[in-house]
Scaffold this active site. Structure first.
Site: not given
Length: 350
Positions: A53, A78, A192, A212, A296
């Site tokens: 905003e 907010c 990622r 990673l 997993l």
């Protein structure tokens, strides 16, 4: 599509510019319209910067037009002081008479209070335009605040015959055996960059020595999380190269004097729940779980996941490590280069 939906759609488009940059704040887009002309647009700056905003209002050249304008925003403005002042106060200050909101902010410091402040100031407020789309955009933010845990993405690649890794006789030490193409691997690096953390188990690090990171994409490396009950992973592994912070979940927190951050958990208890509790307390809103099969499957069995992204390659291993067993609703399936990517969501999500 009515006029309100048209402009909220534009808000959603703008908001996506903040993907991976605004966290822990949500991605928000804002459009200001006067006499059917767009006079201002903005989206949330990287964390610590201005909200959508503020950026939209600042982009309006003739501020006098604001007093007869409509402000469209994908998420409730907010009403509290954080890194920046309340956006609702700024809207009131500029006497913007009409505000259209995509969805209510779930954060307890806001949660309808921003809308209430605008209404009490005489602003005409419309709420709930393209609400589902607005919630979906910030699914990480909503999951974190509503379910008190991070948004959890499971990701793996499997062969045509259902294996996630080959037998040890076909594996070279400390090197991954690729099932997917370079294109798919680049897509994974993009994913990622969009999430705050990435989680793998001990065997994945020992056998593949992954980094990673997001080296094949632009963005910030995620926080690296490693399960290592007995601290078997070598200190020379890529996950300890210092390019990103690494946290090890273990039972042997005092086994050595390494400076790596270690978090003690009970490996005989619910491991996913303990990890999620830690991530929630650490204000981590999303995590991508990349394997192996054991971790997993544990998340799947404990029903702690929000979507699974599964690559199906053209290779066959005939034997090896079976891929996870998952039941859910397949919402997408598409062909990439040499592999198929399917997206699955839970039938019941906790």
């Amino acid at each position: 599509m009515n006029i309100h939906e048209n402009y909220i759609t534009r808000c959603l488009q703008l908001a996506k510019n903040g993907l991976g940059l605004t966290r822990p704040n949500p991605m928000v887009g804002c459009v200001i319209v006067c006499d059917d002309d767009v006079i201002g647009e903005g989206f949330t700056s990287p964390y610590g910067g201005s909200h959508a905003e503020v950026n939209a209002i600042n982009s309006v050249e003739n501020k006098e037009l604001l007093e007869k304008s409509t402000l469209y925003v994908s998420l409730e403005p907010c009403n509290h002081y954080g890194k920046t002042p309340p956006c609702s106060d700024l809207i009131v200050k500029h006497k913007i008479p009409n505000v259209v909101v995509g969805c209510v902010d779930p954060f307890e410091a806001v949660a309808g209070k921003g809308i209430e402040k605008l209404k009490n100031s005489g602003c005409n407020v419309v709420v709930g335009v393209l609400e589902e789309e607005c919630v979906e955009l910030n699914k990480r933010f909503f999951t974190y605040h509503n379910k008190k845990r991070p948004y959890i993405i499971l990701k793996w690649a499997e062969t045509k015959d259902g294996f996630i890794a080959p037998s040890s006789s076909k594996r070279k030490e400390n090197r991954p055996v690729w099932i997917t193409s370079k294109y798919a691997r680049q897509l994974v690096h993009k994913w990622r960059a969009e999430e705050q953390a990435i989680l793998v188990g001990t065997n994945t690090v020992v056998q593949d020595n992954p980094r990673l990171d997001v080296r094949d994409w632009y963005g910030v490396n995620p926080l690296r999380l490693v399960l290592d009950k007995n601290l078997r992973i070598s200190s020379n592994s890529n996950v300890f190269d210092g390019s990103a912070k690494t946290i090890v979940f273990t039972e042997n927190i005092n086994k050595d004097s390494s400076t790596t951050t270690k978090i003690a958990i009970d490996f005989d208890a619910a491991i996913p729940k303990q990890i999620c509790d830690y991530l929630y307390e650490s204000e981590i809103q999303s995590v991508i779980v990349e394997g192996g099969t054991q971790i997993l499957q544990t998340f799947i069995d404990d029903n702690l996941w929000d979507e699974a992204r599964v690559f199906i390659g053209n290779a066959t291993f005939f034997n090896g490590v079976k891929s996870p067993s998952i039941k859910g609703k397949e919402i997408s399936r598409k062909q990439l280069k040499s592999e198929t990517l399917k997206i699955v969501i839970p039938l019941v999500n906790l």
